[in-house]
Write a protein that holds these residues in place. Sequence first.
Motif, PDB file in Angstrom:
ATOM      1  N   LYS A   1     -23.027   7.215 -30.368  1.00 13.53           N
ATOM      2  CA  LYS A   1     -22.843   8.090 -28.608  1.00 13.53           C
ATOM      3  C   LYS A   1     -24.169   8.750 -28.226  1.00 13.53           C
ATOM      4  O   LYS A   1     -24.386   9.243 -27.062  1.00 13.53           O
ATOM      5  CB  LYS A   1     -21.316   8.381 -28.189  1.00 13.53           C
ATOM      6  CG  LYS A   1     -21.241   9.928 -27.851  1.00 13.53           C
ATOM      7  CD  LYS A   1     -19.682  10.782 -27.597  1.00 13.53           C
ATOM      8  CE  LYS A   1     -20.271  11.770 -28.993  1.00 13.53           C
ATOM      9  NZ  LYS A   1     -18.531  12.517 -28.396  1.00 13.53           N
TER      10      LYS A   1
ATOM     11  N   PHE B   1     -11.083   8.051 -19.888  1.00 15.60           N
ATOM     12  CA  PHE B   1     -12.178   8.214 -20.322  1.00 15.60           C
ATOM     13  C   PHE B   1     -11.806   8.752 -21.897  1.00 15.60           C
ATOM     14  O   PHE B   1     -11.985  10.097 -22.064  1.00 15.60           O
ATOM     15  CB  PHE B   1     -13.936   7.562 -20.563  1.00 15.60           C
ATOM     16  CG  PHE B   1     -14.327   9.056 -19.828  1.00 15.60           C
ATOM     17  CD1 PHE B   1     -13.648   9.229 -18.702  1.00 15.60           C
ATOM     18  CD2 PHE B   1     -15.170   9.903 -20.571  1.00 15.60           C
ATOM     19  CE1 PHE B   1     -14.660  10.315 -17.984  1.00 15.60           C
ATOM     20  CE2 PHE B   1     -14.900  10.741 -19.765  1.00 15.60           C
ATOM     21  CZ  PHE B   1     -15.402  11.026 -18.204  1.00 15.60           C
TER      22      PHE B   1
ATOM     23  N   PRO C   1     -15.809   3.651 -30.201  1.00 19.60           N
ATOM     24  CA  PRO C   1     -17.044   2.288 -30.198  1.00 19.60           C
ATOM     25  C   PRO C   1     -17.742   2.462 -31.446  1.00 19.60           C
ATOM     26  O   PRO C   1     -18.095   3.512 -31.598  1.00 19.60           O
ATOM     27  CB  PRO C   1     -18.129   3.034 -29.160  1.00 19.60           C
ATOM     28  CG  PRO C   1     -17.675   4.375 -28.931  1.00 19.60           C
ATOM     29  CD  PRO C   1     -16.226   4.017 -29.286  1.00 19.60           C
TER      30      PRO C   1
ATOM     31  N   ARG D   1     -20.630   5.957 -21.961  1.00 21.99           N
ATOM     32  CA  ARG D   1     -20.169   5.170 -20.892  1.00 21.99           C
ATOM     33  C   ARG D   1     -20.670   5.686 -19.861  1.00 21.99           C
ATOM     34  O   ARG D   1     -19.986   4.858 -18.670  1.00 21.99           O
ATOM     35  CB  ARG D   1     -19.509   4.137 -21.876  1.00 21.99           C
ATOM     36  CG  ARG D   1     -19.974   3.931 -23.072  1.00 21.99           C
ATOM     37  CD  ARG D   1     -18.488   2.736 -23.397  1.00 21.99           C
ATOM     38  NE  ARG D   1     -18.834   2.435 -24.451  1.00 21.99           N
ATOM     39  CZ  ARG D   1     -17.959   1.557 -25.434  1.00 21.99           C
ATOM     40  NH1 ARG D   1     -16.584   1.924 -25.136  1.00 21.99           N
ATOM     41  NH2 ARG D   1     -17.696   1.331 -26.312  1.00 21.99           N
TER      42      ARG D   1
ATOM     43  N   ASP E   1     -10.885   3.591 -20.818  1.00 25.24           N
ATOM     44  CA  ASP E   1     -11.663   3.404 -21.956  1.00 25.24           C
ATOM     45  C   ASP E   1     -11.371   4.353 -22.486  1.00 25.24           C
ATOM     46  O   ASP E   1     -12.197   5.424 -23.100  1.00 25.24           O
ATOM     47  CB  ASP E   1     -12.848   3.081 -21.499  1.00 25.24           C
ATOM     48  CG  ASP E   1     -14.446   2.910 -22.937  1.00 25.24           C
ATOM     49  OD1 ASP E   1     -14.036   2.685 -23.462  1.00 25.24           O
ATOM     50  OD2 ASP E   1     -15.842   2.513 -22.587  1.00 25.24           O
ATOM     51  N   THR E   2     -10.862   4.039 -23.763  1.00 23.45           N
ATOM     52  CA  THR E   2     -10.507   5.227 -25.165  1.00 23.45           C
ATOM     53  C   THR E   2     -10.799   4.143 -26.712  1.00 23.45           C
ATOM     54  O   THR E   2      -9.919   4.987 -27.548  1.00 23.45           O
ATOM     55  CB  THR E   2      -9.088   5.122 -25.332  1.00 23.45           C
ATOM     56  OG1 THR E   2      -8.279   4.637 -24.564  1.00 23.45           O
ATOM     57  CG2 THR E   2      -8.237   6.554 -23.461  1.00 23.45           C
TER      58      THR E   2
ATOM     59  N   ASN F   1     -16.537   8.319 -25.933  1.00 23.63           N
ATOM     60  CA  ASN F   1     -16.879   7.341 -25.207  1.00 23.63           C
ATOM     61  C   ASN F   1     -17.461   7.584 -23.632  1.00 23.63           C
ATOM     62  O   ASN F   1     -17.984   7.468 -22.369  1.00 23.63           O
ATOM     63  CB  ASN F   1     -15.919   6.313 -23.887  1.00 23.63           C
ATOM     64  CG  ASN F   1     -14.460   5.706 -25.252  1.00 23.63           C
ATOM     65  OD1 ASN F   1     -13.927   6.593 -25.643  1.00 23.63           O
ATOM     66  ND2 ASN F   1     -14.887   4.522 -25.296  1.00 23.63           N
TER      67      ASN F   1
END
Length: 464
Positions: A139, A108, A135, A115, A131-132, A112
């Motif tokens: 955060k 990640f 978003p 998460r 997960d890269t 991220n």
Amino acid sequence: MTGTRKLHIKSYGCQMNAYDSHRMADILAPRGFAETAQPENADLVILNTCHIREKAAEKVYSELGRVRKLKEGAAREGRRMLIGVAGCVAQAEGEEIIRRAPVVDLVFGPQNYHRLPELLARAERESGVVDTEFPVEDKFDALFPPSAAATKARGVSAFVTVQEGCDKFCTFCVVPYTRGAEASRPVAKIVAEVRGLAEAGVREITLIGQNVNAYHGEGLDGRPSTLGRLLHALAGVPGVQRLRYTTSHPRDVDDSLVAAHRDLPILMPYLHLPVQSGSDRILAAMNRRHTRADYLRIIERMRGARPDLAFSSDFIVGFPGESEADFRETISLVEEVGYAGAFSFKYSPRPGTPAADMGDQIAEEAKAARLSELQALIERHQRRFNALCRGKTLTVLLEKEGRHPGQLVGRSPYLQPVQLIAPVDRIGEIVTAMITETGPNSLFGSLAPAGASCESESASAMGA
Ligand code: SAM
Ligand code: SF4
């Protein structure tokens, strides 16, 4: 801290990663994870990686070889150990990490890790979670504040991220690609975080960001703030006795920052202001967007605002096309500014950055020779700066026990480690110390009687 599962985080690189590692631990604490310094005992091992200079990815793969043995050892004991790779190598390499190192359970990026609980739950069910994405949500809104106990365990000096990412696109640098576009946190949230840290005993706050003085978070009046105004807001938080910030870009030094150095005694008189090169030709090729003269003018303005201000910098030698004459310009800039310390690096081509594809890459031997000349000069300056402190009194924030019995180690306003004899219950206090000895990297002293004045901190010679 209590917890039924054990977490080991190994952090590489800059202070931003150190901060992120703490926040990962904070978000996992309510899920029953307690930190351990022993990776072999951990249920979750996270490598929080750095991609700034050469062979970063290769170093991560060789570390993963060692971690694989730990995972196999845990399996022999009937325990499941999960392995995560975080940070800028994770962002840059993504799925490639799982392909080359199937021992890894989750990958990640720096945007991220909020998460993490959800990613971890997925990694417990399925293999190779990645997960890269950058978003859309913030955060920081999803993160947990550290417990008072965790804050205390981390010491009296703390980092607080106020800004992330970078839009400057210096031609040598991977940060804009791995950390993404510049984004700043609102003033109110930073003030709340700092208040919590101060209530738990933190006395020194260092505001951090890849390009910290590009800070433009929402102010208390709803309008974009500046780093200078943020520093003013934080200077009023009860318990905070020292403020610092890093890393700044010369282009983003504005009037409010100069005013903060003039008006806030708790803003420490030490400024890390990377210049990278003293040659205008190379500065332009690096896309630094300022000249040598611009940089020197900033130093002059800052010294005008706070005469005891000392400077440090980052330098890169052997950038593509750097001639011997360009390098001499760097040497002469160091002489002209008179740094209290500096970091210097050989240029390292980073895949995907413009400079990696430039012609006229400099031979390794020339880079090495320039680096050792520059480092010798910087060390002479650092020794001279430290030697100026001998026989003077300085304020010292006592941080921790030293290596010898009865000894404590703290930091001067100029970030120099200071070793002195003092009772352990004075950790967290700012004391006045008489400096009796100086070395290349540390100062040695003794507690000065109460009321002794800190003469060196008002002596303009310190900044020279
Ligand atoms: N944002 C800061 C700035 O503008 O100076 C610094 C960011 S970077 C994390 C820290 C330092 O690493 C840089 O100042 C630069 O000296 C060095 N650096 C970055 N990319 C490099 C590269 N490709 N080769 C060698 N040094 C590099
Ligand atoms: Fe990298 Fe700093 Fe340049 Fe941004 S300003 S691209 S972080 S060196």
